[in-house]
Design a protein around this motif. Sequence first.
Motif, PDB file in Angstrom:
ATOM      1  N   VAL A 292      54.425   4.998  86.638  1.00  0.00           N
ATOM      2  CA  VAL A 292      54.838   5.556  87.929  1.00  0.00           C
ATOM      3  C   VAL A 292      54.617   4.504  89.008  1.00  0.00           C
ATOM      4  O   VAL A 292      53.558   3.876  89.076  1.00  0.00           O
ATOM      5  N   ARG A 293      55.612   4.293  89.842  1.00  0.00           N
ATOM      6  CA  ARG A 293      55.524   3.289  90.908  1.00  0.00           C
ATOM      7  C   ARG A 293      54.868   3.926  92.134  1.00  0.00           C
ATOM      8  O   ARG A 293      55.391   4.893  92.685  1.00  0.00           O
ATOM      9  N   MET A 294      53.742   3.371  92.555  1.00  0.00           N
ATOM     10  CA  MET A 294      52.979   3.930  93.671  1.00  0.00           C
ATOM     11  C   MET A 294      52.971   2.939  94.825  1.00  0.00           C
ATOM     12  O   MET A 294      52.769   1.737  94.626  1.00  0.00           O
ATOM     13  N   ASN A 295      53.195   3.475  96.024  1.00  0.00           N
ATOM     14  CA  ASN A 295      53.207   2.601  97.196  1.00  0.00           C
ATOM     15  C   ASN A 295      52.507   3.264  98.378  1.00  0.00           C
ATOM     16  O   ASN A 295      52.420   4.497  98.459  1.00  0.00           O
ATOM     17  N   ASP A 296      51.999   2.443  99.292  1.00  0.00           N
ATOM     18  CA  ASP A 296      51.426   2.936 100.536  1.00  0.00           C
ATOM     19  C   ASP A 296      52.545   3.233 101.530  1.00  0.00           C
ATOM     20  O   ASP A 296      53.689   2.795 101.360  1.00  0.00           O
ATOM     21  N   CYS A 297      52.185   3.979 102.585  1.00  0.00           N
ATOM     22  CA  CYS A 297      53.152   4.346 103.622  1.00  0.00           C
ATOM     23  C   CYS A 297      52.680   3.873 104.987  1.00  0.00           C
ATOM     24  O   CYS A 297      51.486   3.617 105.199  1.00  0.00           O
ATOM     25  N   ASP A 298      53.622   3.769 105.897  1.00  0.00           N
ATOM     26  CA  ASP A 298      53.325   3.459 107.294  1.00  0.00           C
ATOM     27  C   ASP A 298      52.853   4.758 107.955  1.00  0.00           C
ATOM     28  O   ASP A 298      53.647   5.488 108.551  1.00  0.00           O
ATOM     29  N   LEU A 299      51.572   5.046 107.851  1.00  0.00           N
ATOM     30  CA  LEU A 299      51.056   6.334 108.331  1.00  0.00           C
ATOM     31  C   LEU A 299      51.252   6.538 109.832  1.00  0.00           C
ATOM     32  O   LEU A 299      51.585   7.652 110.258  1.00  0.00           O
ATOM     33  N   PRO A 300      51.063   5.517 110.684  1.00  0.00           N
ATOM     34  CA  PRO A 300      51.357   5.737 112.112  1.00  0.00           C
ATOM     35  C   PRO A 300      52.792   6.184 112.365  1.00  0.00           C
ATOM     36  O   PRO A 300      53.038   7.030 113.242  1.00  0.00           O
ATOM     37  N   ALA A 301      53.744   5.649 111.607  1.00  0.00           N
ATOM     38  CA  ALA A 301      55.146   6.059 111.783  1.00  0.00           C
ATOM     39  C   ALA A 301      55.342   7.520 111.378  1.00  0.00           C
ATOM     40  O   ALA A 301      56.090   8.262 112.031  1.00  0.00           O
ATOM     41  N   PHE A 302      54.672   7.943 110.324  1.00  0.00           N
ATOM     42  CA  PHE A 302      54.771   9.342 109.904  1.00  0.00           C
ATOM     43  C   PHE A 302      54.135  10.265 110.941  1.00  0.00           C
ATOM     44  O   PHE A 302      54.687  11.326 111.270  1.00  0.00           O
ATOM     45  N   ARG A 303      52.963   9.882 111.442  1.00  0.00           N
ATOM     46  CA  ARG A 303      52.296  10.710 112.464  1.00  0.00           C
ATOM     47  C   ARG A 303      53.175  10.847 113.709  1.00  0.00           C
ATOM     48  O   ARG A 303      53.286  11.935 114.288  1.00  0.00           O
ATOM     49  N   LYS A 304      53.798   9.765 114.117  1.00  0.00           N
ATOM     50  CA  LYS A 304      54.657   9.808 115.302  1.00  0.00           C
ATOM     51  C   LYS A 304      55.852  10.727 115.076  1.00  0.00           C
ATOM     52  O   LYS A 304      56.241  11.498 115.972  1.00  0.00           O
ATOM     53  N   ALA A 305      56.428  10.683 113.888  1.00  0.00           N
ATOM     54  CA  ALA A 305      57.624  11.487 113.605  1.00  0.00           C
ATOM     55  C   ALA A 305      57.333  12.980 113.645  1.00  0.00           C
ATOM     56  O   ALA A 305      58.197  13.775 114.050  1.00  0.00           O
ATOM     57  N   VAL A 306      56.138  13.390 113.218  1.00  0.00           N
ATOM     58  CA  VAL A 306      55.830  14.831 113.159  1.00  0.00           C
ATOM     59  C   VAL A 306      55.093  15.325 114.392  1.00  0.00           C
ATOM     60  O   VAL A 306      54.746  16.513 114.478  1.00  0.00           O
TER      61      VAL A 306
END
Length: 330
Positions: A292-306
């Motif tokens: 399974v391919r696992m990757n990190d995310c741009d968490l600040p971008a996700f927080r801003k979007a929601v």
Amino acid sequence: MTTRRKFLLGLGAAGLSAGAASTSWGGGDARVLTATDVHVKDYPTVAAVDWIGRQLEDATGGRLRLRMYHSGQLGRESEAIDMARFGAIDITRVYSGALNNAFPLTQVLSLPYVFDSVAHLRRVLDGAVGAQVLRGFAARELVGLAMYDCGARCFYNVRQPIRTPADMRGLKFRVPSSDIFMRMIRLLGGNPTPLAYGEVFSALQTHLIDGAENNLRSFHSSRQFEAARHWSQSEHSYAPDVLLMSKRSHDALAPRDRGLLLEIARASVAVMRRLWDESEAVARRSLFEAGVRMNDCDLPAFRKAVAPLLDDYHRVPALEALYRDVRSLA
């Protein structure tokens, strides 16, 4: 396998109504409480409820016992909630996201990016906020026994790594029947598709959906990783599970038995957490070995979007007060 239909037919054959407090097995004063879970037999929540049953049996000399119907044998979580409310079953473990619309206090636990970590979540569930949410179930014929935390919920899909919200644009994601999760997916650019947990694997295989969101342990135990090969560490929610009991069943117990059951249920939280931490580590290794391919995310971008979603719930005084209490324990 016992099905929901067979179970309810069995209640009818025994002369029990939907309001029956419990199922009697073997005569005498012995009472077997029925419990349900959509997860598989060795899942930590199932094992914790099995532990409750053993403790009850030991403490009462076999007078009180518990029978677990795991793997969704008696239906979906939404069905289990109704069955518990009307006394057809005694105990059920339900994901809090499935409770959001009917029990508003659970919403603060499901909002995106409210919790910073598992440790933060556990402090909240063990304190005044957790106790207040559990009390709230009494309004609709349920008794909140305990809350089980279940790790960070993240996105997984069949198509590509998701690093920013832009990578979700146009993809169909399964969500529980919760307004919070549906709007969250829309704000992130995806298309929300409400489905029961047991339908996700086939929906991924047939491309009815492109992805879903859940904790890593469920992703592994459901074997959804065989269809969805991309796991993205978005950590957008730490929404916990809730162990609920039919109020009819609860009230039918002798006072000393009610107290005993509640005490054992609260003690099962530590059992579940130990099993969860151990099995999550095993699941992560297994997924890595399975490719399974696992990757990190741009968490600040996700927080801003929601952020607009959080802003709306801040305008609800009762939820805003709970939110402040949650954040004070960060």
